[in-house]
Scaffold this motif. Structure first.
Motif, PDB file in Angstrom:
ATOM      1  N   ILE A   1       0.837  -1.205   0.000  1.00 55.49           N
ATOM      2  CA  ILE A   1       0.000   0.000   0.000  1.00 55.49           C
ATOM      3  C   ILE A   1       0.870   1.252   0.000  1.00 55.49           C
ATOM      4  N   LEU A   2       1.918   1.240   0.786  1.00 54.55           N
ATOM      5  CA  LEU A   2       2.813   2.394   0.859  1.00 54.55           C
ATOM      6  C   LEU A   2       3.502   2.647  -0.480  1.00 54.55           C
ATOM      7  N   VAL A   3       3.987   1.599  -1.117  1.00 60.49           N
ATOM      8  CA  VAL A   3       4.645   1.750  -2.418  1.00 60.49           C
ATOM      9  C   VAL A   3       3.664   2.263  -3.463  1.00 60.49           C
ATOM     10  N   THR A   4       2.443   1.727  -3.457  1.00 59.85           N
ATOM     11  CA  THR A   4       1.417   2.180  -4.399  1.00 59.85           C
ATOM     12  C   THR A   4       1.089   3.655  -4.183  1.00 59.85           C
ATOM     13  N   LEU A   5       0.936   4.060  -2.942  1.00 57.55           N
ATOM     14  CA  LEU A   5       0.662   5.473  -2.650  1.00 57.55           C
ATOM     15  C   LEU A   5       1.815   6.372  -3.091  1.00 57.55           C
ATOM     16  N   ILE A   6       3.036   5.942  -2.861  1.00 57.34           N
ATOM     17  CA  ILE A   6       4.200   6.738  -3.264  1.00 57.34           C
ATOM     18  C   ILE A   6       4.263   6.879  -4.771  1.00 57.34           C
TER      19      ILE A   6
ATOM     20  N   PHE B   1       1.747   6.623  -7.050  1.00 62.48           N
ATOM     21  CA  PHE B   1       0.683   7.476  -7.576  1.00 62.48           C
ATOM     22  C   PHE B   1       0.832   8.932  -7.144  1.00 62.48           C
ATOM     23  N   SER B   2       1.300   9.183  -5.936  1.00 54.84           N
ATOM     24  CA  SER B   2       1.500  10.569  -5.517  1.00 54.84           C
ATOM     25  C   SER B   2       2.663  11.204  -6.282  1.00 54.84           C
ATOM     26  N   SER B   3       3.686  10.433  -6.617  1.00 52.03           N
ATOM     27  CA  SER B   3       4.789  10.971  -7.416  1.00 52.03           C
ATOM     28  C   SER B   3       4.320  11.328  -8.816  1.00 52.03           C
ATOM     29  N   ILE B   4       3.539  10.433  -9.426  1.00 53.19           N
ATOM     30  CA  ILE B   4       3.007  10.716 -10.762  1.00 53.19           C
ATOM     31  C   ILE B   4       2.114  11.954 -10.726  1.00 53.19           C
ATOM     32  N   PHE B   5       1.232  12.032  -9.723  1.00 57.36           N
ATOM     33  CA  PHE B   5       0.368  13.203  -9.593  1.00 57.36           C
ATOM     34  C   PHE B   5       1.183  14.477  -9.401  1.00 57.36           C
ATOM     35  N   GLY B   6       2.216  14.410  -8.559  1.00 60.04           N
ATOM     36  CA  GLY B   6       3.051  15.584  -8.304  1.00 60.04           C
ATOM     37  C   GLY B   6       3.772  16.061  -9.553  1.00 60.04           C
ATOM     38  N   ILE B   7       4.282  15.139 -10.347  1.00 61.66           N
ATOM     39  CA  ILE B   7       4.982  15.514 -11.575  1.00 61.66           C
ATOM     40  C   ILE B   7       4.022  16.160 -12.562  1.00 61.66           C
ATOM     41  N   ILE B   8       2.849  15.555 -12.746  1.00 67.24           N
ATOM     42  CA  ILE B   8       1.867  16.119 -13.690  1.00 67.24           C
ATOM     43  C   ILE B   8       1.365  17.477 -13.195  1.00 67.24           C
ATOM     44  N   PHE B   9       1.065  17.587 -11.904  1.00 67.38           N
ATOM     45  CA  PHE B   9       0.591  18.845 -11.339  1.00 67.38           C
ATOM     46  C   PHE B   9       1.632  19.953 -11.502  1.00 67.38           C
ATOM     47  N   THR B  10       2.884  19.641 -11.206  1.00 65.33           N
ATOM     48  CA  THR B  10       3.956  20.630 -11.344  1.00 65.33           C
ATOM     49  C   THR B  10       4.121  21.056 -12.797  1.00 65.33           C
ATOM     50  N   PHE B  11       4.064  20.095 -13.710  1.00 66.12           N
ATOM     51  CA  PHE B  11       4.187  20.423 -15.132  1.00 66.12           C
ATOM     52  C   PHE B  11       3.067  21.346 -15.585  1.00 66.12           C
ATOM     53  N   LEU B  12       1.841  21.014 -15.234  1.00 59.48           N
ATOM     54  CA  LEU B  12       0.705  21.819 -15.699  1.00 59.48           C
ATOM     55  C   LEU B  12       0.686  23.207 -15.075  1.00 59.48           C
ATOM     56  N   THR B  13       0.971  23.318 -13.789  1.00 60.86           N
ATOM     57  CA  THR B  13       0.958  24.648 -13.168  1.00 60.86           C
ATOM     58  C   THR B  13       2.102  25.510 -13.678  1.00 60.86           C
ATOM     59  N   THR B  14       3.263  24.905 -13.895  1.00 60.14           N
ATOM     60  CA  THR B  14       4.389  25.674 -14.431  1.00 60.14           C
ATOM     61  C   THR B  14       4.095  26.145 -15.844  1.00 60.14           C
ATOM     62  N   ARG B  15       3.503  25.265 -16.652  1.00 61.09           N
ATOM     63  CA  ARG B  15       3.157  25.650 -18.024  1.00 61.09           C
ATOM     64  C   ARG B  15       2.134  26.776 -18.020  1.00 61.09           C
ATOM     65  N   ASN B  16       1.158  26.696 -17.120  1.00 60.69           N
ATOM     66  CA  ASN B  16       0.142  27.733 -17.040  1.00 60.69           C
ATOM     67  C   ASN B  16       0.753  29.071 -16.625  1.00 60.69           C
ATOM     68  N   LYS B  17       1.634  29.061 -15.631  1.00 64.31           N
ATOM     69  CA  LYS B  17       2.281  30.304 -15.185  1.00 64.31           C
ATOM     70  C   LYS B  17       3.145  30.892 -16.299  1.00 64.31           C
ATOM     71  N   GLU B  18       3.835  30.035 -17.027  1.00 63.19           N
ATOM     72  CA  GLU B  18       4.677  30.512 -18.125  1.00 63.19           C
ATOM     73  C   GLU B  18       3.829  31.152 -19.215  1.00 63.19           C
ATOM     74  N   ARG B  19       2.721  30.527 -19.543  1.00 57.72           N
ATOM     75  CA  ARG B  19       1.846  31.093 -20.576  1.00 57.72           C
ATOM     76  C   ARG B  19       1.224  32.416 -20.134  1.00 57.72           C
ATOM     77  N   LEU B  20       0.814  32.485 -18.885  1.00 56.62           N
ATOM     78  CA  LEU B  20       0.253  33.741 -18.383  1.00 56.62           C
ATOM     79  C   LEU B  20       1.290  34.854 -18.403  1.00 56.62           C
ATOM     80  N   ALA B  21       2.534  34.533 -18.064  1.00 61.34           N
ATOM     81  CA  ALA B  21       3.592  35.545 -18.098  1.00 61.34           C
ATOM     82  C   ALA B  21       3.847  36.016 -19.523  1.00 61.34           C
TER      83      ALA B  21
END
Length: 113
Positions: A5-10, A12-32
């Motif tokens: 369970i711990l490995v599965t959570l790690i 999926f949370s890593s994948i979510f974190g990478i995608i979230f960081t990519f999308l928010t950074t791209r959005n901030k860059e486009r807004l700038a």
């Protein structure tokens, strides 16, 4: 059980974190860029990848892998070790299939323009 369970959570949370960081950074860059007066067409300058090209890539990869399995079986019957015969032939013929799909996609793109 707890480790699974711990490995599965790690994972999926890593994948979510990478995608979230990519999308928010791209959005901030486009807004700038928009705030600095860049044209919105700048974001749509990339080539669109069609569904037909995706199917062609997958089909030629599958043909290459299938051919690699057949050739690997022939090499195994000729006396080569099973793991070496199958894995090397699958990667070699799968790569050849992807190279063929690359050149076919490039030729189809040239015909479209």
């Amino acid at each position: 059980m707890a480790e699974t369970i711990l490995v599965t959570l790690i994972i999926f949370s890593s994948i979510f974190g990478i995608i979230f960081t990519f999308l928010t950074t791209r959005n901030k860059e486009r807004l700038a860029l928009i705030e600095n007066g860049a044209d919105a067409k700048l974001f749509n300058s990339g080539k669109k990848y069609s569904f037909g090209q995706f199917i062609l890539n997958i089909a030629l990869l599958a043909v290459g892998v299938g051919t690699g399995v057949l050739v690997g079986a022939m090499f195994e019957n000729a006396g080569l070790e099973e793991g070496v015969a199958f894995s090397s032939c699958i990667f070699i013929f799968g790569g050849i299939g992807l190279m063929v799909s690359f050149f076919l996609n490039r030729k189809l793109d040239k015909e479209d323009h």
